[in-house]
Design a protein around this motif. Structure first.
Motif, short mmCIF file in Angstrom:
data_model
loop_
_atom_site.label_atom_id
_atom_site.label_comp_id
_atom_site.label_asym_id
_atom_site.label_seq_id
_atom_site.Cartn_x
_atom_site.Cartn_y
_atom_site.Cartn_z
N TYR A 1 5.31 12.55 -3.42
CA TYR A 1 4.74 12.44 -2.07
C TYR A 1 5.56 13.27 -1.07
O TYR A 1 4.99 13.96 -0.21
CB TYR A 1 4.74 10.98 -1.62
CG TYR A 1 3.80 10.07 -2.36
CD1 TYR A 1 2.80 10.57 -3.19
CD2 TYR A 1 3.90 8.68 -2.22
CE1 TYR A 1 1.93 9.72 -3.87
CE2 TYR A 1 3.04 7.82 -2.88
CZ TYR A 1 2.06 8.35 -3.71
OH TYR A 1 1.21 7.50 -4.37
N GLU B 1 -0.05 3.99 -2.49
CA GLU B 1 -1.44 4.45 -2.59
C GLU B 1 -1.54 5.97 -2.59
O GLU B 1 -2.24 6.57 -3.41
CB GLU B 1 -2.26 3.91 -1.41
CG GLU B 1 -2.67 2.46 -1.55
CD GLU B 1 -3.54 2.02 -0.38
OE1 GLU B 1 -3.83 2.84 0.51
OE2 GLU B 1 -3.92 0.83 -0.36
N SER B 2 -0.86 6.59 -1.63
CA SER B 2 -0.95 8.04 -1.49
C SER B 2 0.14 8.51 -0.53
O SER B 2 0.74 7.72 0.20
CB SER B 2 -2.32 8.46 -0.93
OG SER B 2 -2.45 7.99 0.41
N THR C 1 -0.95 7.67 3.05
CA THR C 1 -0.73 6.27 3.43
C THR C 1 0.75 6.02 3.71
O THR C 1 1.10 5.34 4.68
CB THR C 1 -1.22 5.33 2.33
OG1 THR C 1 -2.62 5.54 2.12
CG2 THR C 1 -0.97 3.88 2.70
N VAL D 1 7.54 1.34 -6.62
CA VAL D 1 6.68 2.51 -6.85
C VAL D 1 7.43 3.55 -7.69
O VAL D 1 6.85 4.19 -8.57
CB VAL D 1 6.23 3.12 -5.51
CG1 VAL D 1 5.48 4.43 -5.73
CG2 VAL D 1 5.34 2.12 -4.76
N ARG E 1 0.80 -1.23 0.00
CA ARG E 1 0.00 0.00 0.00
C ARG E 1 0.84 1.28 0.00
O ARG E 1 0.28 2.38 0.01
CB ARG E 1 -0.91 0.01 1.23
CG ARG E 1 -1.91 -1.14 1.30
CD ARG E 1 -2.73 -1.04 2.58
NE ARG E 1 -3.36 0.27 2.70
CZ ARG E 1 -3.62 0.87 3.87
NH1 ARG E 1 -3.28 0.28 5.00
NH2 ARG E 1 -4.19 2.06 3.89
N THR F 1 7.22 9.02 -8.31
CA THR F 1 6.01 9.06 -7.47
C THR F 1 6.36 9.40 -6.02
O THR F 1 5.71 10.24 -5.39
CB THR F 1 5.29 7.70 -7.52
OG1 THR F 1 4.89 7.44 -8.87
CG2 THR F 1 4.07 7.69 -6.62
#
Length: 611
Positions: A132, A57-58, A61, A124, A54, A128
């Protein structure tokens, strides 16, 4: 600063002082509290699995996951440190050893539970994850460590290949385990009869003690018997090292590094130029080492110097340092580091941070353990009141103050620091201690003792460790060229290296080829390019000390800035940005400059005594 006249202590030995113990209740006030926390932590470790898969995810998270992981780790370390320290008070207490074992198992469970983090972040992708980090303020405390993982992206393989390499982990650890078992339990050590009539079984501890005997014939007996025993295992230990080195080469090539050295230094992000400049500088300064050996020969009154003559102290000292005096000396020696540092050190020395004196069952040696983030460091000593004990106290308190300052400045995630800076802090304190004592009103004999001790520290911590580093590099380069390593080949290469470092071909030191199996005895060769950091540390410390004592107005701020930075940056860069660039000659030249000044003073004293 008060004058201190040192005098030899004579008369009957004093009674053993009452033990001074650390206060572990500051970590847990009872064993019930420890057990309760352990149960909670077991559940928290298992709960971390909910973040697997996960992290991409964001940003929210990812922040939640990393906060949970670091928070669990921080509390788990607290649990483990309590058990570790309690167990070292008396290793005969089985219940305490069991608690340490329980803590170790829970740490292993945590590592297994969080093993998904690095590969998942790399999958990931940096684009990305960087997004974040830019958008989520809560990730700021994790940013350095996350980017450190992303830095390895070019050397990360497919999931299948990573699984294969991970599966070889136990096999790759095999050579070190074989070495440890063979040399600690299976290998039969010889017995020698000393000049006193005492029979001694020459295991590794006894060798370390008796190689420094004041009786030269005993030193030769010890060397001859000890290395003869090791020679019988040279072929076997050559194979363990061959396998160990080939494992490094295999992984480095698999991960697309240019060499095993490149791969080893990539972890702490140390430029290869540091390693190669270190080795080149040591070789360039071998004339100073050879000068030291000639001076040693003169001070020991020998017609010729042999390899077994490098360990006895140049001048004996019977001076005793009670603990309170050692503390006062430590505080006085730290004066160049400024009033704030001195006040903090004095306050810490007055606390219950140390377990001081030897006792039956206690762990040997000395260490500082500062891993409890929301608590102070703890120091284990085996203090006997000799000068070496004062040096050890100052060394370990250098680590402790580094830890205190790093915690003040950093969150848990970046408070821990690398070995590359850790030993700079502790050895700087040692040099300041030496200079403080030499500034006192001393007799010629006392001055020779402190000067000789400083010289031997440079030989052992710089030149000897660089010799090991050069040997280790040579082993890996041979393997990378497709050559097999054998006990015979390693012995031959080691002999040539020792002869060069010790000036044997120039008549400086007579070296017996029977001792060239010494390579088989060195455990650092199983640590993958680690030992060189002892040498870089004493060089960095020498340059810092030179600046601190030489009127450099920025030296104190630079030194304290490195300590306060903790692990918030790469260690090499932290030092470089504060004027200590270990990829250049300057630190090594400063160290050898100090060595030559010490020898100048010793020779001047000896010349006066000879008149």
């Amino acid at each position: 600063m008060r004058k201190m006249t040192t005098t030899a202590t004579t008369g009957p030995a004093p009674a053993a002082p009452a033990q001074i113990e650390w206060n572990l209740a500051e970590i847990y006030d009872s064993l019930d509290a420890w057990r309760t926390d352990k149960t909670r932590l077991e559940a928290r470790v298992k709960d971390l699995a909910r973040f697997k898969g996960r992290l991409g995810e964001s940003a929210a998270t990812l922040s939640e996951a990393l906060d949970a992981i670091s928070g669990t780790e921080k509390d788990l370390v607290r649990l483990y440190v309590f058990a570790f320290l309690e167990a070292d008070e008396d290793r005969r207490v089985s219940e305490a050893q069991e608690r340490r074992g329980e803590g170790t198992l829970l740490l292993a469970a945590f590592e297994e539970a969080t093993s998904f983090v690095s590969p998942e972040l790399l999958r990931v992708g940096s684009a990305t994850i960087e997004g974040y980090l830019d958008r989520e303020p809560r990730l700021a405390r994790h940013a350095f460590n996350v980017r450190n993982i992303l830095r390895k992206e070019p050397h990360t393989l497919s999931d299948e290949a990573e699984a294969v390499i991970a599966g070889t982990s136990a096999m790759r650890q095999g050579p070190e385990r074989v070495f440890a078992m063979l040399t600690s339990s299976d290998m039969p050590f010889p017995t020698v009869t000393l000049s006193t009539g005492e029979e001694v079984r020459l295991d590794q501890a006894a060798y370390g003690k008796h190689r420094a005997s004041r009786d030269r014939a005993d030193r030769k007996r010890v060397f001859d018997a000890f290395w003869k025993a090791w020679k019988g295992y040279a072929a076997t230990l050559g194979q363990t090292l061959d396998t160990h080195v080939k494992a490094h080469v295999f992984e480095a090539r698999s991960r697309r590094y240019t060499s095993a050295l490149d791969a080893a230094l990539a972890g702490p992000n140390i430029p290869e130029a540091v390693y190669r400049t270190l080795v080149a500088s040591a070789n360039r300064h071998l004339p100073s080492l050879h000068r030291y050996f000639r001076l040693r020969q003169r001070m020991l009154g020998l017609d010729e110097l042999r390899y077994y003559d490098i360990y006895p102290s140049l001048v004996a000292s019977e001076r005793s340092f009670p603990l309170d005096e050692a503390k006062s000396i430590a505080v006085a020696a730290a004066a160049p580091l400024g009033g704030e540092y001195v006040a903090l050190l004095g306050e810490a020395l007055a606390g219950d941070w140390m377990h001081v004196y030897p006792q039956e069952g206690k762990a040997p040696g000395a260490y500082m353990y500062g891993a409890v983030y929301d608590g102070h460091p703890y120091l284990l000593l085996n203090y006997n009141g000799e000068y070496d004990d004062v040096t050890t106290l100052v060394h370990e308190w250098g680590h402790a103050m580094h830890t205190v300052l790093a915690k003040q400045q950093n969150p848990y995630e970046t408070a821990s620091y690398a070995t590359f800076t850790a030993e700079v802090a502790s050895i700087t304190n040692e040099i300041l201690l030496q200079e403080h004592l030499l500034a006192q009103d001393l007799s010629s004999r006392e001055r020779l003792f402190y000067l000789g001790t400083a010289l031997e520290a440079i030989r052992a911590t710089f030149f000897r460790q660089v010799m090991f580093a050069e040997f280790e590099l040579g082993m890996h380069e041979l393997a990378e060229q497709g050559e097999a390593l054998s006990g015979e080949k390693l012995t031959d290469r080691y002999e040539k290296l020792v002869r060069r470092y010790h000036g044997s071909d120039e008549g400086v030191l007579e070296y017996d080829a029977a001792y060239a199996v010494e390579w088989a005895f060195i455990p650092h060769f199983y640590s993958n390019f680690y030992v060189f950091q002892y040498a870089t540390s004493i060089a960095g410390a020498a340059l810092f000390a030179e600046r601190l004592l030489g009127g450099d107005g920025r030296a104190r701020d630079d030194y304290l800035a490195v300590l306060r930075a903790g692990g918030s940056g790469y260690a090499y860069e932290l030092l470089r940005d504060r004027g200590i660039d270990l990829a250049t000659d300057a630190p090594y030249d400063a160290l050898i400059g100090r060595m030559n000044r010490v020898m100048d003073e010793i020779e001047a004293i000896l010349d006066r005594q000879a008149e």
